[in-house]
Design an enzyme around this catalytic site. Structure first.
Site, short mmCIF file in Angstrom:
data_model
loop_
_atom_site.label_atom_id
_atom_site.label_comp_id
_atom_site.label_asym_id
_atom_site.label_seq_id
_atom_site.Cartn_x
_atom_site.Cartn_y
_atom_site.Cartn_z
N GLY A 15 -7.55 28.18 28.81
CA GLY A 15 -7.32 28.83 27.45
C GLY A 15 -6.56 30.20 27.51
O GLY A 15 -6.54 30.79 28.38
N ARG A 76 -3.95 22.20 29.82
CA ARG A 76 -5.10 21.54 30.67
C ARG A 76 -4.44 20.40 31.49
O ARG A 76 -3.87 19.64 30.77
CB ARG A 76 -6.44 21.21 29.76
N ASP A 107 -12.77 30.00 34.58
CA ASP A 107 -13.59 29.73 35.67
C ASP A 107 -13.05 28.19 36.02
O ASP A 107 -13.07 27.85 37.21
CB ASP A 107 -14.90 29.75 35.56
N THR A 130 -9.63 35.41 30.36
CA THR A 130 -10.28 34.78 29.29
C THR A 130 -10.82 35.68 28.15
O THR A 130 -11.38 36.74 28.79
CB THR A 130 -11.41 33.85 29.98
N ASP A 132 -13.61 35.39 26.63
CA ASP A 132 -14.92 35.34 26.82
C ASP A 132 -15.76 36.30 27.66
O ASP A 132 -16.95 36.59 27.27
CB ASP A 132 -15.47 33.95 26.98
N ASP A 134 -16.70 35.66 30.49
CA ASP A 134 -17.80 34.97 31.08
C ASP A 134 -17.70 34.72 32.60
O ASP A 134 -18.16 33.71 33.00
CB ASP A 134 -18.07 33.94 30.21
N ARG A 176 -18.42 30.06 23.20
CA ARG A 176 -19.26 28.69 23.38
C ARG A 176 -20.41 28.88 24.12
O ARG A 176 -21.27 28.40 23.83
CB ARG A 176 -18.12 27.62 24.03
P1 ADP Z 1 -10.31 27.60 31.91
O1 ADP Z 1 -9.39 28.03 33.22
O2 ADP Z 1 -10.13 28.36 30.64
O3 ADP Z 1 -11.76 27.81 31.93
P2 ADP Z 1 -10.53 24.73 31.82
O4 ADP Z 1 -11.97 24.52 32.47
O5 ADP Z 1 -9.93 23.77 30.86
O6 ADP Z 1 -9.88 26.15 31.36
O7 ADP Z 1 -9.67 24.60 33.43
C1 ADP Z 1 -8.20 24.47 33.38
C2 ADP Z 1 -7.53 23.49 34.14
O8 ADP Z 1 -8.00 23.76 35.53
C3 ADP Z 1 -8.00 22.08 33.96
O9 ADP Z 1 -6.99 21.44 33.15
C4 ADP Z 1 -7.76 21.38 35.20
O10 ADP Z 1 -6.26 21.26 35.44
C5 ADP Z 1 -8.09 22.63 36.18
N1 ADP Z 1 -9.62 22.42 36.78
C6 ADP Z 1 -10.50 22.62 36.09
N2 ADP Z 1 -11.89 22.18 36.79
C7 ADP Z 1 -11.29 21.78 37.99
C8 ADP Z 1 -11.85 21.01 39.33
N3 ADP Z 1 -13.35 21.09 39.48
N4 ADP Z 1 -11.11 20.65 40.13
C9 ADP Z 1 -9.69 20.55 39.94
N5 ADP Z 1 -9.12 21.20 39.04
C10 ADP Z 1 -10.00 21.80 38.11
#
Ligand code: ADP
Length: 327
Positions: A15, A76, A107, A130, A132, A134, A176
């Site tokens: 995000g 993503r 995260d 982020t 949030d 969080d 969320r």
């Molecule tokens: P944020 O970083 O805002 O929490 P996401 O949870 O969508 O956003 O994670 C962003 C990107 O990080 C995902 O689209 C993916 O490419 C990568 N990612 C997230 N979790 C994992 C994981 N467990 N292993 C490998 N890549 C991951």
């Protein structure tokens, strides 16, 4: 033996949050100051897999410190979750000689970095971007202050209407899994009730407090609800209140995506600049696979594998303050 870095890549992932541009700027200029070659990677891990990468000089980050969103775009990327995807990412970096990465994201993005740095010898540094707030281990995340100030500005405007019509407004803000935006904006706007995912919502208590305020002819009533509240969002809360208190004129306002964009506040620019600077310093000094946080106004370096969502830790004292100040 610590590995020396000479070419580093920077990406924004997950995000978006206001202040990401200020962080990119800080990474690029600190990297160039130290004689590193800095590369911008477009659209997070997706652009990395697609080799959508370009050299960034100091001038490429001119005039962005005040802009929301991210000039590197964000995305993503499902493929990065697979070993094959991460192998492709490694081949791209190897091909270009990039030997260090700065990942600005939440995260999820950090978890991706944990997987990647465990499999390949590419040091990664995370910057918590982020809205949030969080992520455990840092008092600040890039974007939270802007998002919460945007919410405050919007709620102040709603308050004028609530006051003019003696209405109850139920306002849904982002969050969320975390209630920080709701808690901070709710207190700053004098909300009577704040409903957050970290605390079980006692809807009966909410109804009773409104009844009691109706008796005392309290004029403005605002309820701030985090979108991820376990009872439901603003619409669910409104349904119950309309049923139980049909005399109160009730309106719902869902703030939505206005909370993500906009010019970053001074605080977000400041922490993004500070964190970006320290991310590059960390890579240079061999402090690898950590994310850069700030705790008690000091830089804090937390191993990426320890990253976890800050959850369920909002002190009950906050709620006491809300109650007393809204009486
Ligand atoms: P944020 O970083 O805002 O929490 P996401 O949870 O969508 O956003 O994670 C962003 C990107 O990080 C995902 O689209 C993916 O490419 C990568 N990612 C997230 N979790 C994992 C994981 N467990 N292993 C490998 N890549 C991951």
């Amino acid at each position: 033996m610590e590995k020396k870095v000479s070419k580093i890549g920077v990406l924004t992932s997950g995000g978006d949050s206001p202040g990401m541009n200020a962080a990119i700027r800080a990474v690029v200029r600190t990297g160039n100051y130290h004689g590193l070659e800095v590369f911008g990677i477009m659209r997070g891990y997706q652009g990395l897999l697609e080799d959508d990468i370009f050299r960034m000089e100091n001038r490429s980050v001119a005039n962005i410190i005040q802009r929301g969103g991210t000039i590197l775009k964000t995305a993503r990327c499902k493929e990065f979750r697979t070993p094959e995807g991460r192998d492709r990412a490694y081949q791209v970096l190897k091909g270009r000689g990039i030997d260090g990465l700065v990942i600005i994201g939440g995260d999820g993005s950090f978890r991706g970095a944990v997987e990647f740095s465990a499999e390949y010898d590419i040091p990664c540094i995370g910057l918590a971007g982020t809205i949030d707030k969080d992520i455990a281990g840092t008092d600040f995340t890039i974007g939270f202050d802007t998002a919460v100030n945007t919410a405050v500005e919007a709620i102040d405007k709603i308050r004028d209407t609530a006051d003019a019509h003696d209405r109850l407004f139920i306002i849904e803000v982002m969050g969320r899994d975390a209630g920080y935006i709701a808690l901070h904006s709710g207190i700053a706007c004098g909300a009577e009730n704040i409903l957050i995912p970290e605390q079980k919502t006692d809807i009966e208590a909410v109804v009773q407090s409104l009844q009691e305020k109706e008796r005392r002819k309290k004029l403005v009533n605002l309820i701030v609800v985090a979108e991820g509240d376990e009872f439901g969002g603003a619409n669910e809360v409104a349904k119950v209140i309309k049923e139980r208190l049909p005399n109160i004129e009730t309106r719902v306002a869902i703030l939505g995506h206005i909370q993500r964009g906009g010019a970053p506040t001074c605080l977000d620019r400041l922490i993004a600049s500070r964190m970006g600077y320290h991310a590059v310093e960390s890579l240079i000094h061999g402090r690898h696979n950590v994310f850069v946080g700030i705790t008690n106004n000091r830089m804090n370096y937390i191993p990426l594998e320890q990253v976890h969502k800050k959850k369920g830790k909002i002190s009950p004292e906050w709620m006491k303050i809300v109650k007393i100040l809204a009486s």
